[in-house]
Every structure is written in C-alpha cells, then in structure tokens.
Motif scaffolding. Sequence first.
Motif, PDB file in Angstrom:
ATOM      1  N   VAL A  47      19.850 -32.562  32.254  1.00 18.85           N
ATOM      2  CA  VAL A  47      19.889 -33.766  33.098  1.00 18.85           C
ATOM      3  C   VAL A  47      20.827 -34.815  32.499  1.00 18.85           C
ATOM      4  CG1 VAL A  47      18.529 -35.717  33.945  1.00 18.85           C
ATOM      5  CG2 VAL A  47      17.587 -33.401  34.069  1.00 18.85           C
ATOM      6  N   ILE A  48      20.737 -35.019  31.186  1.00 17.01           N
ATOM      7  CA  ILE A  48      21.579 -36.021  30.523  1.00 17.01           C
ATOM      8  C   ILE A  48      23.059 -35.667  30.636  1.00 17.01           C
ATOM      9  CG2 ILE A  48      22.195 -36.980  28.260  1.00 17.01           C
ATOM     10  CD1 ILE A  48      19.179 -36.774  27.556  1.00 17.01           C
ATOM     11  N   LEU A  49      23.386 -34.399  30.412  1.00 20.05           N
ATOM     12  CA  LEU A  49      24.794 -33.978  30.503  1.00 20.05           C
ATOM     13  C   LEU A  49      25.343 -34.161  31.911  1.00 20.05           C
ATOM     14  CD1 LEU A  49      24.742 -30.738  28.295  1.00 20.05           C
ATOM     15  CD2 LEU A  49      25.752 -32.943  27.720  1.00 20.05           C
ATOM     16  N   LEU A  50      24.548 -33.807  32.913  1.00 19.00           N
ATOM     17  CA  LEU A  50      25.008 -33.959  34.299  1.00 19.00           C
ATOM     18  C   LEU A  50      25.193 -35.433  34.660  1.00 19.00           C
ATOM     19  CD1 LEU A  50      22.827 -31.248  36.122  1.00 19.00           C
ATOM     20  CD2 LEU A  50      25.281 -31.153  35.621  1.00 19.00           C
ATOM     21  N   LEU A  51      24.242 -36.276  34.286  1.00 18.08           N
ATOM     22  CA  LEU A  51      24.353 -37.704  34.575  1.00 18.08           C
ATOM     23  C   LEU A  51      25.525 -38.331  33.818  1.00 18.08           C
ATOM     24  CD1 LEU A  51      20.577 -38.790  34.541  1.00 18.08           C
ATOM     25  CD2 LEU A  51      22.049 -38.428  36.527  1.00 18.08           C
ATOM     26  N   SER A  52      25.723 -37.896  32.572  1.00 17.68           N
ATOM     27  CA  SER A  52      26.839 -38.420  31.779  1.00 17.68           C
ATOM     28  C   SER A  52      28.177 -38.045  32.391  1.00 17.68           C
ATOM     29  CB  SER A  52      26.747 -37.892  30.343  1.00 17.68           C
ATOM     30  OG  SER A  52      25.554 -38.302  29.723  1.00 17.68           O
ATOM     31  N   LEU A  53      28.262 -36.823  32.887  1.00 14.48           N
ATOM     32  CA  LEU A  53      29.496 -36.375  33.548  1.00 14.48           C
ATOM     33  C   LEU A  53      29.772 -37.228  34.776  1.00 14.48           C
ATOM     34  CD1 LEU A  53      31.751 -34.215  33.646  1.00 14.48           C
ATOM     35  CD2 LEU A  53      30.225 -32.830  35.064  1.00 14.48           C
ATOM     36  N   LEU A  54      28.710 -37.534  35.520  1.00 14.59           N
ATOM     37  CA  LEU A  54      28.853 -38.358  36.722  1.00 14.59           C
ATOM     38  C   LEU A  54      29.323 -39.764  36.375  1.00 14.59           C
ATOM     39  CD1 LEU A  54      28.413 -38.389  39.797  1.00 14.59           C
ATOM     40  CD2 LEU A  54      26.065 -39.123  39.371  1.00 14.59           C
ATOM     41  N   VAL A  55      28.715 -40.341  35.333  1.00 18.12           N
ATOM     42  CA  VAL A  55      29.067 -41.710  34.929  1.00 18.12           C
ATOM     43  C   VAL A  55      30.503 -41.791  34.420  1.00 18.12           C
ATOM     44  CG1 VAL A  55      28.575 -43.494  33.190  1.00 18.12           C
ATOM     45  CG2 VAL A  55      26.699 -42.416  34.438  1.00 18.12           C
ATOM     46  N   SER A  56      30.974 -40.741  33.754  1.00 15.70           N
ATOM     47  CA  SER A  56      32.296 -40.787  33.122  1.00 15.70           C
ATOM     48  C   SER A  56      33.442 -40.835  34.125  1.00 15.70           C
ATOM     49  CB  SER A  56      32.465 -39.582  32.199  1.00 15.70           C
ATOM     50  OG  SER A  56      32.444 -38.373  32.938  1.00 15.70           O
ATOM     51  N   VAL A  57      33.241 -40.337  35.354  1.00 14.17           N
ATOM     52  CA  VAL A  57      34.340 -40.340  36.344  1.00 14.17           C
ATOM     53  C   VAL A  57      34.334 -41.603  37.190  1.00 14.17           C
ATOM     54  CG1 VAL A  57      34.390 -37.828  36.435  1.00 14.17           C
ATOM     55  CG2 VAL A  57      32.974 -39.068  38.066  1.00 14.17           C
ATOM     56  N   VAL A  58      33.255 -42.387  37.143  1.00 15.89           N
ATOM     57  CA  VAL A  58      33.160 -43.588  37.977  1.00 15.89           C
ATOM     58  C   VAL A  58      34.252 -44.603  37.659  1.00 15.89           C
ATOM     59  CG1 VAL A  58      31.721 -45.605  38.507  1.00 15.89           C
ATOM     60  CG2 VAL A  58      30.716 -43.321  38.500  1.00 15.89           C
TER      61      VAL A  58
END
Length: 591
Positions: free
Chosen positions: A25-36
């Motif tokens: 969950v953390i990796l997926l959310l972090s990936l999402l935040v990094s492209v914003v």
Amino acid sequence: MKNLYSNTKKTLKLIYDLEKKNLIVILLLSLLVSVVPLLTTYLSQELLNSIVAHQVLNRVMVLLIAFVSFTVGSEIVGQISAIFEQKLQVNLVYKLNKIIMNACGDMKLKDFENSETYNQIERINGQIAFKPSQSLDMTINLMKTMITLIGSIIFLSMWSWKMALLLTLVPLTSIYYYIQIGKREFNIQYQRMEDERESWYLNYILTHDFSFKEVKFYDLKEYIINKFSRIKENFIKQDMDLLYQKSKLSILFEVGVQIIGAIVLFVAITAAYSGTILVGNVVSIIKVTSMIQSSSKGVMTSIYALYNNNLYMEKLFEFIEEFVQIENEEVLITDNAEITDIHDIELKKVSYHYPETQSLALKKVDLTLHAGERVAIVGPNGSGKSTLIKVLTKLYENSEGEILVDGVPLREIGETKYKQQLSVLFQDFVKYELPLQENIGFGDIQNISDTEIMKTCMRELNIDFLDEEDLNQQLGIWFENGRQLSGGQWQKVALARSFFKKASVYILDEPSSALDPISEKEVFDSFYEKTKGKIGIFISHRILAAQNADKIIVMDKGEIVDIGTHAHLMKNCRLYQEMERAESYEEYFAA
C-alpha cells in the motif's frame, strides 16, 4: 552503488516478509504522490498559457479544477500514506524485536561469554527501533525523488536538453563524496560500540541500587563521572568533525545547484523576451528547475542516509544469518530416545576447553551418577566444578568424550527432553524484578499456574519473609510497590524456583553461599528430602556441607582427584584434608 542496491533489496525483502500488505500500500501511494508535482506543473503551465492566449473559459475552468483536484488529492493521499507508514513502523519494530529476542534465547552459553557477541547485540538493539523503518523511508523517498527528478529532467529536456544536463552535473559529482562521509560515519559508530557499552555501564553503576553502597562508601562518584566524560567527549569530537564535513559539502552542493539554476533561469527568461517560448513555459521551467534542485538534494540526502542505514542493515542480516535459525533436535528413532526418568548418568573421558583457549577446563573426567545418590562436588576455585555442571546440563557443547544417560549417548537424546528432567540452581542465579509467582514459576514454566506446589516449596525452605498467599507481590525495587530482599532471601527464592520443578536430577551450585547456618541446614534438609530416589548434585566450598553426601567428588585443575565418603577422603585425599583443615581454622578464628 552495487552494494547499496543489494542491501536495499534485502531490506525490502525483509520488510516485505514481515509487513507485506502495509508495504505494498505504501509503495503504491508513494508512486502516486511522486507523479503529482509533474502533473500540477504541466497543468499550471497550460492554465497560464490559456489565460494569456484568452482561450475559451471552459478550458481554463477544466484546467483549474484538474489542478486543484490533483493538489488536494495529493495531500489526502500523503496523509493516508503517513498512517500506513506509522502502522508499518510500529509493527516492524515489534516483530524485529521478537526476532532478536528469540535469537538471543536460542544462543549458546559460549556466545554470551564472548564480548563481541554483546557488541553485536548492542549494535542491533541500539538502533533497531528506527534504522530498518528509516531505511524503508529513505528507499521510498529515493524512489519518489528519482521519479520526480527524472520526470522533471524529461520535462525540461523538451525545451533544452543542454540545460537539463547542466542541472544534473552537481548532483552526479556529489554522490561519491556523500557516500564516503556516510561510510566514515558508520565506521566510527561501529568501532566505538565497545566504548558505547562502557559508557552505558558507567552510567548504570551510578544510577542503580546494586552498586550504590560501594560507590558511596569508596567515594567513586567523581572517578566514574570523569571516566564517563572522557568517553563521551571523544564521541562529541568525532560527531562534530563529521558534522563540519557534512556542512561544508552541503554548502558547496547548495551553492553549485543555485548557480546552475540561475544560469538556466537566465536562459529561459532571455528566450521568453525573444518570443521563443511563452510566459507559462517560463513559469513551468522555473518550477521544474526548482523541483530538480530540491529533488537532487533529496536524492543525495536519501543516498547518504540509505547507505549509512544499509551498513547497519548489513550487520543485522549477518546477525540473523548467524543466530536466527530453527534448530532441529537430533532424536534417535528408537525407544531409548524417549526418557521419562533418569536413573544413571555416566561420563566417559569428558574434556572441555573454552573457545579461543588451548588449556583444558575439564580433563578426561570419568564419573557415574546413580539415582538415590546425593553427590557433593568440592575443590578450590577454578578447579572445574561449575564447568562440569555446565557440560552436564548441555550449556556447554562440543565437549570431548561421551556422556551416557541410562546407557543412551546424550547427543542422541533431544536437548529439550533431557533438560525437562533436570532442575538447576546456578551460582549466579537471577534476581528477577518480577512478581513472586513468576520468580518461582520460572523453574517450570509449563506449571507456573500451580500455586499450591509453589506454596509447598516456600514452606519447605521456610520462606516466611514473604506472604505465600500473595504470589502477585512484586520483588525487587525496579518497579512500583516492589519488595527489596537480602542476598540470602533472594537465594531462598531461587532455591524454591529449582525445587518447584519435578525432575529426575537436581543440581545446586553453591546453594548456601549467602545463607546463615540455620538457613543452610534448612536448605540441605529440603534438598535431601527432595532428592530421595533422585540424582542430587551440589557444589559447595564448605566441607561441613559436603560431609553428609553419599559420594564426594574432589576436583582440582579440571581433574577428579578422588571420589569417596568423607571418612575415605579424610584418610586418603591430601587436598580434601587441606580444605578441611583450612575450614576448621576459619571457623576457629571466626569463633
């Protein structure tokens, strides 16, 4: 960098094995935040260009809503990610602590008699609360900043690849120096662990009750504080030297990044004045340049911290590989391997030497012990008495020779099954700062709830200084409402712990060392009663205590000098005679 990648991979695997769902969950959310940030930069550029070009209002509003949605969504996702990160950290620390505790519980006595083992455990325990989770945080931060950095460089390259390349110049040249400082910092921390333990111990001496009387009487306070200060002041000097190095490198890095950023912005503004690019593009270039600068710094910081943390993780992996293992008992597949009672123990040419030494602590010991015998072991200090007991109880392994239990080699009997038949009071018994029930019940953890047997043991040993009806009373003074005991009282509680277990063999190492003569008689009366039909062994430095034993073993320099009754030894064993005379003189002068 190869080492960094390898250790990071192993760290992620360890965390994945322990906290799979939270990590995903953390990796997926972090990936999402990094492209914003890249998406909002692009949207702000298009929004500004649309306004300047007076495009349709609907398009402007769509871009505005999208920009706000991504910005707000990023904050929400960040908060959700923080919750999962906190949950993972708490669970990770708990599970890793259990792993370390379990590993320490499975170690051999020889491991704990090695100072390097203590250093290794201290290195692990001292930072296990934050280093593994910190490594994960740094890995995730590195992933996010790398995505942002690469995306920003690609974004900037669409305008000028030369400017994009120029902005990466300082970060790339700084990686080597950051890693070198990280390595030096870890080496300093690693090499001073022995001194760290010494400073901890000096602090412990002055802040705990066990040493207060001597520290006060001998006026040791100033000496101990000065010694503590010398160690800590050296640590401070080392830490400040590292801080100065890191600060100088950070200043050089920041100045270099800002100078190059200013060059890029100058070129962009010049291009805007010449009409080559739009104003919105200039704003996005400014923002992307800032993102590249901050991301570059983030990458450097993450690599530095990750490298430093991974050196710690490397030691954790070494510890896990060395000590964390499931030990299968070697059980002989015959009826002989099943033992419910022990009737005879025979030692044949048993020898033992301590690790890193060549001299033998035990030398070709031949001995037979039978059920119904009470056996005393006597001898001067360093004669091998306690070593013999440790070999007999399998605390020391790899001894030479053979030990037979009812005719079956000890190595072919499961260690757990064998130890179930033994109960031992060690000379350096533990004073558990825990309730009375646990202090006694630890002797047989499977029956710790059997309070009636506990009370019987207390009565047999005349433990009238504690209320047998209040087994929840706290012993020691570390915790609230604790009851402090004298040395002799603690020894009686420890004796009750060894008597609490129903065993075939009872072994007492100096059971009366802290007892008065009356208490000593009570203890030995209980011991002789408890060991009827059993194998009873006790070590004593007092001939008076040993003389009533069925068999007395006299040891000297790791060897058995003689075996027999008190009368036999008084006639035939010179060492026993000397010990008896010395004890008589001692009692005479004491009188």
